[in-house]
Design a protein around this motif. Structure first.
Motif, short mmCIF file in Angstrom:
data_model
loop_
_atom_site.label_atom_id
_atom_site.label_comp_id
_atom_site.label_asym_id
_atom_site.label_seq_id
_atom_site.Cartn_x
_atom_site.Cartn_y
_atom_site.Cartn_z
N GLN A 46 0.84 -1.20 0.00
CA GLN A 46 0.00 0.00 0.00
C GLN A 46 0.87 1.26 0.00
O GLN A 46 0.57 2.22 -0.70
N HIS A 47 1.96 1.25 0.76
CA HIS A 47 2.90 2.39 0.76
C HIS A 47 3.44 2.62 -0.64
O HIS A 47 3.47 3.76 -1.13
N LEU A 48 3.90 1.56 -1.29
CA LEU A 48 4.47 1.69 -2.63
C LEU A 48 3.46 2.22 -3.63
O LEU A 48 3.76 3.15 -4.41
N TYR A 49 2.28 1.62 -3.64
CA TYR A 49 1.26 2.03 -4.61
C TYR A 49 0.79 3.47 -4.37
O TYR A 49 0.59 4.24 -5.31
N LEU A 50 0.61 3.84 -3.10
CA LEU A 50 0.18 5.21 -2.81
C LEU A 50 1.24 6.23 -3.19
O LEU A 50 0.92 7.30 -3.71
N ALA A 51 2.50 5.94 -2.91
CA ALA A 51 3.57 6.87 -3.28
C ALA A 51 3.58 7.08 -4.79
O ALA A 51 3.72 8.22 -5.27
N HIS A 52 3.40 6.01 -5.55
CA HIS A 52 3.37 6.12 -7.02
C HIS A 52 2.16 6.95 -7.47
O HIS A 52 2.30 7.85 -8.31
#
Length: 186
Positions: A46-52
């Motif tokens: 979720q962190h990775l996808y939200l940052a993107h």
């Protein structure tokens, strides 16, 4: 009161926590993320996808960050090599379950919408959806597509003008409903 707003960089960590809670029992994430370390893997993803999405599209949160939505425009780049490497590692031996062959399209994609379980039933999802669709419209969105593997979500999205454009059934996983909204007719 929900008061959706565009997320700041400071909102991303709490927003990822909200999404991890919202998707803890979601059929698709249970299918594509290994059981071992599931909660930690889900939060990291979720962190990775939200940052993107924050860098390349729209991320909105409710005032208390109990709800989160993310959309990407059709011209958003793929995640960088380091992020892809992390995504592959977090999905582990289930990474092949992600290749579902969705047809390319020239519209926006609603990547995620989640509400913390303790806050569900307060219309936060609807408020976020309305806010984000308006924002995407201001940025030129003509169509918005999404995928969901929970039939209850289909009804929510239909109330906001989406229609089912297809369904994929997976032999060992949950079904996936493909939905689309033409923003010019809403």
């Amino acid at each position: 009161m929900s008061d959706p707003r565009l997320a700041s960089a400071d909102d991303l960590a709490p927003a990822a926590e909200t999404l991890a809670q919202a998707f803890a029992h979601y059929p698709w994430t249970r299918h594509v993320i290994p059981v071992e370390g599931y909660d930690e893997r889900l939060l990291a993803l979720q962190h990775l996808y939200l940052a993107h999405a924050h860098q390349n599209g729209i991320v909105a949160v409710t005032r208390d960050r109990d709800g989160v939505i993310a959309l990407l425009p059709p011209d958003a780049p793929e995640p960088d090599d380091a992020a892809v490497e992390q995504i592959v590692a977090l999905h582990g031996d289930r990474i092949d379950r992600l290749s579902h062959g969705a047809a390319p399209h020239d519209g926006w994609t609603l990547e995620t919408l989640g509400v913390r379980p303790a806050a569900q039933g307060r219309r936060l999802g609807s408020a976020l959806l309305g806010f984000a669709l308006d924002e995407a419209g201001r940025r030129g969105a003509r169509t918005v597509r999404l995928e969901t593997s929970d039939e209850r979500n289909v009804r929510l999205y239909e109330r906001h003008g989406f229609h089912v454009s297809g369904r994929r059934d997976h032999p060992e996983g949950p079904p996936v409903w493909l939905m689309e909204l033409d923003t010019r007719t809403t």
